[in-house]
Design an enzyme around this catalytic site. Structure first.
Site, short mmCIF file in Angstrom:
data_model
loop_
_atom_site.label_atom_id
_atom_site.label_comp_id
_atom_site.label_asym_id
_atom_site.label_seq_id
_atom_site.Cartn_x
_atom_site.Cartn_y
_atom_site.Cartn_z
N HIS A 225 75.14 57.99 26.64
CA HIS A 225 74.57 58.31 27.52
C HIS A 225 72.70 58.97 27.94
O HIS A 225 72.35 58.59 28.67
CB HIS A 225 74.79 59.61 28.83
CG HIS A 225 76.02 59.25 28.62
ND1 HIS A 225 77.53 58.49 28.37
CD2 HIS A 225 76.54 59.50 30.23
CE1 HIS A 225 78.21 58.59 29.19
NE2 HIS A 225 78.46 58.98 30.16
N SER A 249 77.79 58.39 35.21
CA SER A 249 78.25 58.78 34.18
C SER A 249 79.52 58.66 33.45
O SER A 249 80.54 58.75 34.47
CB SER A 249 77.75 60.18 33.65
OG SER A 249 78.38 61.21 33.61
N ASP A 250 79.86 58.69 32.73
CA ASP A 250 81.79 59.20 32.05
C ASP A 250 82.30 60.57 32.69
O ASP A 250 81.26 61.33 32.23
CB ASP A 250 82.49 58.47 30.87
CG ASP A 250 83.59 58.22 31.18
OD1 ASP A 250 84.41 58.85 32.30
OD2 ASP A 250 84.14 57.41 30.44
N ALA A 251 83.35 60.74 32.84
CA ALA A 251 83.45 62.68 33.11
C ALA A 251 83.40 63.88 32.06
O ALA A 251 83.43 63.56 30.35
CB ALA A 251 85.20 62.37 33.44
#
Length: 937
Positions: A225, A249-251
Site C-alpha cells: 500500500h 486499498s484492500d479492506a
C-alpha cells in the site's frame, strides 16, 4: 432544470477532464477529503450522490443476493477461451447494473457499486494458496489474456460509458494467506518483471482496466500500500490509454500499516504515505469514515500531505464516476437495464456452457464417455456427489444442479450415496444425544469435520460458543461449523471430545442445559459416546457393487482448510476421501474420479489405478448438468489445466519463496516430473499436428515471426483443442525457463477436419529481464519454437535464430550497481532501502554469510570499490568482494544508527585488476547493502 444541472460539469459536450476539473473546484476541502473513504458521502448542494467503491464480481455478482454463478476463476482459466470469459464478465456486469438500479444494497448504505473488484491477476505460483480459486493461471501470459477479456466484458463496448469499472486484484506478488499482512514476498528484478508484473502490465496497457487494488502483503520488506511500483509501473503503463487508474486499498489494509505491520509510528503518517504512494480510496473501518478521514485530516494539518495530494485522488474517483454515467443518466446506454436480467435464461445457458468448458479430462482409459446401454446403472458417491458449495466470492446460486441431479436428468438408474458415516453423539453425563438428532459426518482433511443434521440438513455450529444447528449453508467470514472429534484415550474407543476448530475450545454442558464450547482443556470437556448408525464406506461399497459404473466426486469445501486467511498445508486428498475412493474402486473397477475443487490435488493413486480422472472447479449452479454432459459425451472435455498438478512425493518449495526461478516454481522452472502438466487435458477424439513453419529462420531482436501449424481432428467425433505455442532458449547465458508460453488458440474441429493456424509472434516475447541493463532484452542465439498440447506434450519444434550483437559485459566501473541486480545468490533476503523507495539485500541468517554473484563484470581500470550500507546492530560486519581465485577488497561495515540510515564505505583493491570476470560479494554479519561502485584510477 435545477441549478446543479446547469453547472459546467453537467454539460455532456465538455471534455471529460474539463467536467472533472469543474466539479472538483466546486467541492470544499472537507468534501474532497471525505471522498477518500470507501463510502463517499453525497454533496446535496451540487446534486452529487453518495458513492461506494467496490462490488465483488469475480465469477458473477457476489454478496448482493441471488445472481448467476459461473465457475470459479480458476475454472474459467481452465477454459482457455477468451471470448467465453468476456461473455461471462459481460453477463456479470449486466446483472451488476440491475442490482445497482433495482436492488437495495446488501452491504452498507447507498447503492450497489458499479466498480467491480475483479478480476484477480495474482499468479497461481503455489497450489497451496488459500485463494487459489480466485486466479486464472500460473502463467502470466495466460492470466493477462483472460484478465483482459474479463475486463473488456465488464466495461462494455461503448466508447464513452462503462457498464462496470473493473479493478485488478491484488497488486502485487500476493500468493500466501498465512500471516499475509506481515509476510514479505521477496521478488528480485527478474521475477518481478518477467513474472509478477507481467500478468498486470498488458491488461493495464490495453486500457481494459480502470483501477487496481493494492495487496495485503509486503514486497521486499515494504507494504504494497506504500509501494513506489504503484506509480513507477502500474500507473505508468496506463499513460497511453487516456485514463488514469483509480487505485483502492484492500479492506483494513491502511490500518495494518501501523498495526500489525508496525511500518509507521502512527496512522496519520501511514495514511499520508499511502495517499502519496497512490492509494485513492481507503477501504477501512467499514462505513465509519470518521476514523480514516480523521487520520487524513490530521496528516493534512501536520503537513504530511498537501491539498494537491487529496485532489489528485479525488480527480481519479470523479473520472470513473463520470464514465459510469452517474452524471449523464439520459445518455448512459446501460441505464435501462432492468431486474429481469438477473438469472435470465440466457445467463443460465452461459453458466452451463462455461461450466462444461471448464471440465478437464485428466485420464481416460476408455471408460468415458459413459454409454447408457453399456452402463445403465450409475452409482454417484462422495461428499460432493449431491452438493454444490459457494466460495467466499461466489454469488448466491438461484438454483443448484448437483452431479447426481445432472446424471439423473440423463435417465437410467442413478443411485447417490455420500459415503459418510452417520453418527449420534450421546452425552456421558446425561445420556442425551447432542441436538436430539443424528449427524452425517464429512471430514475435509486433518481431522476437520462438518456435522450435518440427518433430518434437516442444517450444520452444527458454535457461534458465540453456543452449539446449535444454525446454518443451511456455510458461508461466513468466521466459520463456526467445523469441529474435531478427539478420542478420549482414558475411556473406551467410542468416547470422544467435541472441539471447535475456530476457537480450539471444547464442548461442555452449561447450567441451563445448553452445550457450549467454553472448555479450555480436555479435562474440563464433556465426554460423548460416538454411536455409529451408518457405515459410510460400507454403504458406498454396496452402491458400487450394485452399479455398472461408479462416479466418485471428491474435493474441498471452499470455506474449509484452504481459503482467504488460510493456506493449505498439503496437496493430497483428505485421508477419509482417499479411503472412500479406494474402497469403491476395489468393489467396482469401472470407477471414474471427479475432483471438484478450488485447487490441484495429488491424486497419484487414482492416476495409477483408475480408468478415468476428471477435474472441475466449483462450477456454480450448472455444475452437475455440465459434468453430466461431459461424462456422457454430449460435450467434449475441452478444458485444459491452468496450473501444474504436482505429485504427492514432490517436495514443493517453501510457500514464501517467491523466486520462481531459483525455487523451481511452475512449469517454467520446476524440475521434477508433474502428475499432470500445465496445459494438460484430454479429448474424446485425437488430434494430429503437422507442418510447423516459421516465416523466417533468422530474425532481429525487434522483428516478428509468423508461425503456422496445421491441426487435424483424426478421430470420429467433433472435439476441442487448445494449441499451445511455447519458446525456449537453447544456450542461454542466464537461467532461462524450460519452456515459456507465448501464444495459444482454442478451436473446435469436426471429424477429419484440419485447420492451419497462424500466430503472429513478436520477437520481444522471447525477452528476459537483463539485470545488467535494467531492461528487457532478447539475446542473440538459438531458440526453439514449440507447438504442444501441454507443457510436457510437445508435438512439433522449429528452430529460430535471433541475430544481433552479443551482450556487452556488465559495467560496474564508475557506475552505480544495485545490489538486487545480481545474477545468483545464497542466504539473501530482499528488503526495503527506505520506506518510500529502493531495494536492498541482507543476510537471511546473519550468522551465516550471504553471497551475491554478478556474472561477466568488466573490471578494467578498477582500483577502488565503495558500497552503500546500513546497520543498526553491534558485533563484527564486513563486505568482501572476490573473484574466483582471489579477494579484491574487504570493507568494514560500521553501525549507522538504524536500517534506513545509509552510509558509504570504501577501500582500495588489493591489486590492479582488468578484464571480464564473475564477481562475488559476501556479506558477513547483519547489515544491509543497497549498491556498490568500482572507481577507476
Amino acid at each position: 432544470m435545477s441549478a446543479p444541472e446547469r453547472l459546467p460539469f453537467r454539460d455532456p459536450d465538455l471534455p471529460l477532464d474539463k467536467r472533472v476539473d469543474d466539479l472538483l473546484a466546486r467541492l470544499t476541502p472537507d468534501e474532497r477529503l471525505a471522498m477518500l473513504h470507501q463510502y463517499a458521502p453525497a454533496v446535496p448542494r451540487l446534486g452529487v450522490a453518495a458513492f461506494r467503491t467496490g462490488s465483488e464480481a469475480l465469477h458473477g455478482v457476489a454478496w448482493l443476493g441471488e445472481a448467476t454463478v459461473f465457475p470459479q476463476a480458476v475454472g474459467l482459466g481452465a477454459t482457455w477461451d477468451e471470448e467465453l470469459v468476456r461473455r461471462v464478465a459481460e453477463v456479470t456486469s449486466v446483472e451488476l447494473r440491475a442490482f445497482h438500479y433495482h436492488r437495495p444494497p446488501a452491504i452498507g448504505t447507498g447503492v450497489n457499486s458499479l466498480q467491480a473488484w475483479a478480476p484477480v491477476l495474482n499468479l497461481l505460483r503455489d497450489p497451496r494458496w488459500g485463494r487459489n480459486e480466485e486466479g486464472y493461471s500460473e502463467d502470466p501470459l495466460h492470466t493477462a489474456r483472460l484478465g483482459e477479456a474479463f475486463c473488456r466484458g465488464l466495461q462494455g463496448d461503448d466508447p464513452r460509458f462503462l457498464r462496470a469499472a473493473p479493478v485488478l486484484k491484488h497488486f502485487l506478488a500476493y500468493n500466501n494467506e498465512d500471516d499475509r499482512c506481515v509476510t514479505s514476498s521477496g521478488v528480485r528484478p527478474r521475477v518481478l518483471h518477467e513474472y509478477d508484473l507481467a500478468a498486470f502490465r498488458p491488461v493495464v496497457a490495453s486500457g481494459a482496466a480502470t483501477g487496481a487494488m493494492a495487496a495485503y502483503n509486503l514486497v521486499n520488506g515494504r507494504p504494497c500500500h506504500v509501494s513506489p511500483l504503484l506509480s513507477t509501473e502500474l500507473r505508468r503503463w496506463a499513460e497511453g490509454t487516456g485514463h488514469e487508474l483509480f487505485v483502492v486499498s484492500d479492506a483494513e489494509a491502511p490500518s495494518n500499516l501501523v498495526d500489525p505491520e508496525h511500518y509507521f509510528d502512527d496512522h496519520a503518517e501511514s495514511h499520508a504515505a499511502a495517499l502519496k504512494a497512490g492509494i485513492d480510496s481507503f477501504t477501512d473501518h467499514g462505513e465509519d469514515s470518521g476514523t480514516p478521514i480523521g487520520r487524513l485530516r490530521e496528516a493534512l494539518e501536520r503537513g504530511l500531505i498537501e491539498q494537491a495530494d487529496v485532489d489528485r485522488a479525488v480527480r481519479r474517483q470523479l473520472s470513473i464516476r463520470f464514465r459510469l454515467g452517474e452524471f449523464d443518466p439520459d445518455l448512459d446506454p446501460y441505464a435501462g437495464i432492468g431486474p429481469e436480467v438477473i438469472d435470465h435464461p440466457e445467463h443460465r445457458a452461459l453458466a452451463a456452457r462455461a461450466a462444461a468448458e471448464s471440465v478437464v479430462l485428466l485420464k481416460n482409459d476408455g471408460l468415458l464417455p459413459l454409454d447408457g446401454f453399456r452402463t445403465p446403472r450409475v452409482a454417484v458417491i462422495g461428499p460432493l456427489s449431491d452438493a454444490l458449495f459457494e466460495d467466499w466470492y461466489s454469488g448466491t446460486m438461484p438454483y443448484q444442479v448437483t452431479v447426481a441431479a445432472g446424471l439423473r436428468e440423463r435417465g437410467g438408474e442413478v443411485v447417490c450415496v455420500e459415503g459418510s458415516d452417520r453418527i449420534a453423539l450421546r452425552s456421558r453425563s446425561t445420556g442425551e444425544t447432542l441436538g436430539g438428532t443424528s449427524f452425517d459426518v464429512v471430514e475435509w482433511g486433518e481431522g476437520v469435520l462438518t456435522l450435518r443434521c440427518a433430518e434437516t440438513g442444517r450444520y452444527l455450529g458454535a457461534e458465540h460458543d453456543v452449539v446449535a444447528l444454525d446454518k443451511d449453508v456455510i458461508k461466513t467470514w468466521f466459520v463456526y461449523q467445523t469441529f474435531r472429534l478427539e478420542p478420549d484415550h482414558a475411556v473406551d474407543g467410542d468416547t470422544v471430545l467435541l472441539r471447535s476448530v475456530l476457537t480450539g475450545r471444547y464442548a461442555v454442558l452449561g447450567e441451563d442445559g445448553r452445550v457450549e464450547t467454553t472448555a479450555e482443556t480436555p479435562e474440563a470437556a464433556e465426554r460423548w459416546h460416538r454411536e455409529l448408525l451408518r457405515d459410510g464406506i460400507g454403504e458406498a461399497r454396496a452402491a458400487a457393487a450394485a452399479a455398472d459404473v461408479a462416479v466418485v466426486v471428491l474435493g474441498n469445501h471452499p470455506l474449509i482448510n484452504g481459503r482467504e486467511t488460510e493456506d493449505r498445508t498439503g496437496i493430497t486428498l483428505p485421508e477419509t476421501q482417499e479411503a472412500l475412493l479406494r474402497a469403491v474402486a476395489e468393489e467396482r473397477p469401472e470407477t471414474a474420479l471427479v475432483v471438484m475443487s478450488s485447487y490441484p490435488y495429488a491424486v497419484d493413486w487414482a492416476q495409477d489405478h483408475l480408468p478415468a480422472v476428471v477435474w472441475t472447479s466449483h462450477g456454480g449452479q450448472e455444475s452437475g448438468r455440465a459434468l453430466a454432459a461431459v461424462l456422457h459425451g454430449d460435450a467434449d472435455p475441452s478444458g485444459r489445466l491452468p496450473q501444474t498438478w504436482y505429485r504427492a512425493d514432490d517436495t514443493l518449495p517453501d510457500p514464501l519463496d517467491y523466486d520462481i526461478v531459483k525455487a523451481g516454481w511452475t512449469y517454467q522452472y520446476h524440475r521434477a516430473a508433474p502428475l499432470y502438466p500445465f496445459g494438460h487435458g484430454l479429448s474424446y477424439t485425437d488430434f494430429a499436428y503437422d507442418d510447423l513453419r516459421l516465416s523466417t529462420a533468422e530474425v532481429g531482436a525487434d522483428g516478428r515471426v509468423e508461425v503456422s501449424v496445421t491441426v487435424t481432428n483424426t478421430g470420429t467425433r467433433s472435439g476441442s483443442e487448445v494449441v499451445q505455442l511455447y519458446v525456449r532458449a537453447l544456450n542461454p547465458r542466464y537461467e532461462a525457463p524450460r519452456l515459456r508460453l507465448v501464444d495459444f488458440r482454442k478451436l473446435v474441429l469436426a471429424p477429419g477436419e484440419g485447420r492451419a493456424l497462424e500466430f503472429d509472434l513478436p520477437v520481444e516475447r522471447l525477452a528476459h529481464w537483463d539485470v545488467a541493463t535494467g531492461a528487457f532484452a532478447v539475446d542473440p542465439g538459438a531458440y526453439e519454437i514449440v507447438a504442444a498440447r501441454s507443457a510436457e506434450d510437445v508435438r512439433l519444434t522449429a528452430g529460430l535464430t535471433v541475430t544481433g550483437p552479443e551482450p556487452a559485459p556488465r559495467r560496474v566501473v564508475d557506475h552505480r550497481t544495485s545490489a538486487v541486480d545480481f545474477d545468483d545468490y545464497a542466504n539473501v533476503t530482499l528488503v526495503d532501502a527506505t520506506r518510500e523507495a529502493g531495494d536492498a539485500v541482507a543476510p537471511t541468517a546473519p550468522p551465516h554469510p550471504a553471497t551475491l554473484l554478478f556474472r561477466a563484470v568488466d573490471l578494467t581500470g578498477a582500483v577502488r570499490v565503495e558500497a552503500e550500507v546500513a546497520r543498526d546492530g553491534g558485533g563484527e560486519a564486513r563486505l568482501e568482494f572476490r573473484l574466483a581465485d582471489r579477494s579484491l577488497a574487504v570493507l568494514d561495515v560500521p553501525t549507522t544508527g538504524n536500517l534506513y540510515q545509509w552510509t558509504t564505505v570504501a577501500a582500495d583493491l588489493a591489486e590492479a585488476v582488468s578484464g571480464v570476470h564473475d564477481l562475488w560479494l559476501t556479506l558477513h554479519g547483519d547489515f544491509r547493502l543497497t549498491a556498490f561502485r568500482f572507481t577507476a584510477g
